[in-house]
Design a protein around this motif. Structure first.
Motif, PDB file in Angstrom:
ATOM      1  N   ALA A  84       8.056   5.792   7.160  1.00 32.87           N
ATOM      2  CA  ALA A  84       8.909   5.493   5.437  1.00 32.87           C
ATOM      3  C   ALA A  84       7.403   4.433   4.963  1.00 32.87           C
ATOM      4  O   ALA A  84       7.237   4.996   3.436  1.00 32.87           O
ATOM      5  N   ALA A  85       6.906   3.430   5.431  1.00 30.21           N
ATOM      6  CA  ALA A  85       5.866   3.196   6.167  1.00 30.21           C
ATOM      7  C   ALA A  85       4.815   3.401   5.120  1.00 30.21           C
ATOM      8  O   ALA A  85       4.103   3.964   3.526  1.00 30.21           O
ATOM      9  N   GLN A  86       4.755   4.783   5.594  1.00 25.18           N
ATOM     10  CA  GLN A  86       3.167   5.350   5.652  1.00 25.18           C
ATOM     11  C   GLN A  86       3.521   6.097   4.551  1.00 25.18           C
ATOM     12  O   GLN A  86       1.972   6.284   3.973  1.00 25.18           O
ATOM     13  N   ARG A  87       4.239   7.069   4.534  1.00 21.26           N
ATOM     14  CA  ARG A  87       4.343   7.784   2.806  1.00 21.26           C
ATOM     15  C   ARG A  87       4.706   6.748   1.864  1.00 21.26           C
ATOM     16  O   ARG A  87       3.699   7.610   1.050  1.00 21.26           O
ATOM     17  N   ALA A  88       4.928   5.819   1.776  1.00 19.40           N
ATOM     18  CA  ALA A  88       4.667   4.501   0.548  1.00 19.40           C
ATOM     19  C   ALA A  88       3.099   4.565   0.628  1.00 19.40           C
ATOM     20  O   ALA A  88       2.459   4.207  -0.890  1.00 19.40           O
ATOM     21  N   VAL A  89       2.606   4.202   1.401  1.00 20.18           N
ATOM     22  CA  VAL A  89       0.993   3.576   1.393  1.00 20.18           C
ATOM     23  C   VAL A  89       0.632   4.800   1.356  1.00 20.18           C
ATOM     24  O   VAL A  89      -1.292   5.053   0.315  1.00 20.18           O
ATOM     25  N   ALA A  90       0.711   5.908   1.698  1.00 15.76           N
ATOM     26  CA  ALA A  90      -0.612   7.372   0.658  1.00 15.76           C
ATOM     27  C   ALA A  90      -0.169   7.741  -0.479  1.00 15.76           C
ATOM     28  O   ALA A  90      -0.760   8.359  -0.922  1.00 15.76           O
ATOM     29  N   ASN A  91       1.253   7.564  -0.900  1.00 12.46           N
ATOM     30  CA  ASN A  91       1.545   7.617  -1.747  1.00 12.46           C
ATOM     31  C   ASN A  91       0.907   6.736  -3.126  1.00 12.46           C
ATOM     32  O   ASN A  91       0.647   7.236  -4.429  1.00 12.46           O
ATOM     33  N   ALA A  92       0.602   5.102  -2.304  1.00 12.83           N
ATOM     34  CA  ALA A  92      -0.287   4.565  -3.332  1.00 12.83           C
ATOM     35  C   ALA A  92      -1.608   4.740  -3.330  1.00 12.83           C
ATOM     36  O   ALA A  92      -2.238   4.066  -3.487  1.00 12.83           O
ATOM     37  N   SER A 103       3.431  -1.094  -5.353  1.00 11.18           N
ATOM     38  CA  SER A 103       4.404  -2.310  -4.760  1.00 11.18           C
ATOM     39  C   SER A 103       4.829  -2.065  -4.387  1.00 11.18           C
ATOM     40  O   SER A 103       5.696  -2.360  -3.727  1.00 11.18           O
ATOM     41  N   ALA A 104       5.854  -0.560  -4.784  1.00 10.01           N
ATOM     42  CA  ALA A 104       6.644  -0.116  -3.068  1.00 10.01           C
ATOM     43  C   ALA A 104       5.852  -0.072  -1.891  1.00 10.01           C
ATOM     44  O   ALA A 104       6.764  -0.597  -1.262  1.00 10.01           O
ATOM     45  N   ALA A 105       4.499   0.317  -1.713  1.00  9.67           N
ATOM     46  CA  ALA A 105       4.152   0.196  -0.470  1.00  9.67           C
ATOM     47  C   ALA A 105       3.589  -1.496  -0.127  1.00  9.67           C
ATOM     48  O   ALA A 105       4.213  -1.023   1.400  1.00  9.67           O
ATOM     49  N   GLN A 106       4.072  -1.923  -1.209  1.00 12.10           N
ATOM     50  CA  GLN A 106       3.598  -3.492  -0.730  1.00 12.10           C
ATOM     51  C   GLN A 106       5.186  -3.944   0.009  1.00 12.10           C
ATOM     52  O   GLN A 106       5.435  -4.864   1.270  1.00 12.10           O
ATOM     53  N   VAL A 107       6.243  -3.157  -0.351  1.00  9.89           N
ATOM     54  CA  VAL A 107       7.620  -3.515  -0.043  1.00  9.89           C
ATOM     55  C   VAL A 107       7.743  -3.032   1.206  1.00  9.89           C
ATOM     56  O   VAL A 107       8.218  -3.647   2.332  1.00  9.89           O
ATOM     57  N   ARG A 163      -3.308  -1.227   9.673  1.00  9.88           N
ATOM     58  CA  ARG A 163      -4.411  -0.138   9.149  1.00  9.88           C
ATOM     59  C   ARG A 163      -3.289   0.722   7.794  1.00  9.88           C
ATOM     60  O   ARG A 163      -4.205   0.768   6.925  1.00  9.88           O
ATOM     61  N   LEU A 164      -2.086  -0.363   7.915  1.00 13.13           N
ATOM     62  CA  LEU A 164      -1.249   0.167   6.268  1.00 13.13           C
ATOM     63  C   LEU A 164      -2.178  -1.332   5.238  1.00 13.13           C
ATOM     64  O   LEU A 164      -2.587  -0.253   4.222  1.00 13.13           O
ATOM     65  N   LEU A 165      -2.147  -1.458   5.596  1.00  7.18           N
ATOM     66  CA  LEU A 165      -2.650  -2.470   4.500  1.00  7.18           C
ATOM     67  C   LEU A 165      -4.557  -2.811   4.360  1.00  7.18           C
ATOM     68  O   LEU A 165      -4.649  -2.273   3.191  1.00  7.18           O
ATOM     69  N   GLY A 166      -4.853  -1.824   5.374  1.00  4.02           N
ATOM     70  CA  GLY A 166      -6.653  -2.098   5.031  1.00  4.02           C
ATOM     71  C   GLY A 166      -6.916   0.149   3.825  1.00  4.02           C
ATOM     72  O   GLY A 166      -7.371   0.061   3.015  1.00  4.02           O
ATOM     73  N   ALA A 167      -5.798   0.821   4.223  1.00  2.00           N
ATOM     74  CA  ALA A 167      -5.476   1.731   4.025  1.00  2.00           C
ATOM     75  C   ALA A 167      -4.800   1.230   2.255  1.00  2.00           C
ATOM     76  O   ALA A 167      -4.986   2.218   1.468  1.00  2.00           O
ATOM     77  N   LEU A 168      -4.241   0.724   2.119  1.00  3.94           N
ATOM     78  CA  LEU A 168      -3.542  -0.188   0.542  1.00  3.94           C
ATOM     79  C   LEU A 168      -4.776  -0.859   0.190  1.00  3.94           C
ATOM     80  O   LEU A 168      -4.832  -0.287  -1.523  1.00  3.94           O
ATOM     81  N   ALA A 169      -5.623  -1.453   0.151  1.00  2.62           N
ATOM     82  CA  ALA A 169      -7.239  -1.982  -0.122  1.00  2.62           C
ATOM     83  C   ALA A 169      -8.028  -0.882  -0.620  1.00  2.62           C
ATOM     84  O   ALA A 169      -8.361  -1.531  -1.966  1.00  2.62           O
ATOM     85  N   ASN A 170      -7.923  -0.067   0.150  1.00  2.00           N
ATOM     86  CA  ASN A 170      -9.087   1.193  -0.518  1.00  2.00           C
ATOM     87  C   ASN A 170      -8.558   1.662  -1.646  1.00  2.00           C
ATOM     88  O   ASN A 170      -7.628   2.298  -1.992  1.00  2.00           O
TER      89      ASN A 170
END
Length: 170
Positions: A84-92, A103-107, A163-170
């Motif tokens: 679920a977190a991976q999907r949220a990060v991919a959407n963001a 915000s949803a990905a951060q949560v 990895r997720l935080l790195g993807a979210l920062a890009n």
């Protein structure tokens, strides 16, 4: 006795002793080690049997099992929440900071970190047991094995969050 006679009398013993030093001699004392200076005998430390380390206490083994079970359960919860977190990060991805998807990905990532926290507490307790066993000089192979497994699980979780935080920062 005049002064000159006193000086001559005082210098005669000194002159005689210096003359003895200057006399050539073919017999000098040897500088070789004398028999009394030789080391003889042996000094060996007595063989003391090494006592085997004390076995791990049954209470500690039970605590190890409990802490390892806690770590595994925490890791299972983390693994279940990861998709679920991976999907949220991919959407963001590519979304602006502060947007709804960001915000949803951060949560979602914060939820992963939260599910990891119970395992981190167990890992800290395992570290304490390991140090206590090592300092006490007892058998600590079982404690070390449990600690290494928990450390491996925690490292996997940390790598995924980074990895997720790195993807979210890009």
């Amino acid at each position: 006795m005049n002064r000159a006679t006193a000086i001559v009398i005082a210098c005669v013993p000194a002159a005689l002793s210096l003359a003895g030093c200057a006399t050539p001699s073919t017999q000098f004392p040897s500088l070789a080690i004398r028999d009394s200076e030789r080391v003889s005998g042996t000094l060996a430390a007595p063989a003391t049997p090494v006592a085997p380390p004390a076995p791990v206490a049954p209470a500690t083994l039970a605590q190890l099992d409990r802490l390892l079970a806690t770590m595994r359960a925490s890791h299972a919860a983390f693994t279940a929440a990861t998709p679920a977190a991976q999907r949220a990060v991919a959407n963001a991805r590519g979304a602006a900071v502060g947007s709804d998807s960001w915000s949803a990905a951060q949560v979602a990532v914060a939820g992963l970190e939260s599910s990891r926290s119970e395992g981190m507490i167990a890992l800290g307790d395992l570290d304490r047991l390991f140090v206590d066993a090592a300092v006490a000089g007892g058998e600590f192979a079982q404690v070390e094995t449990a600690r290494l497994e928990a450390d491996r699980l925690e490292a996997e979780e940390t790598a995924e969050i980074e990895r997720l935080l790195g993807a979210l920062a890009n």
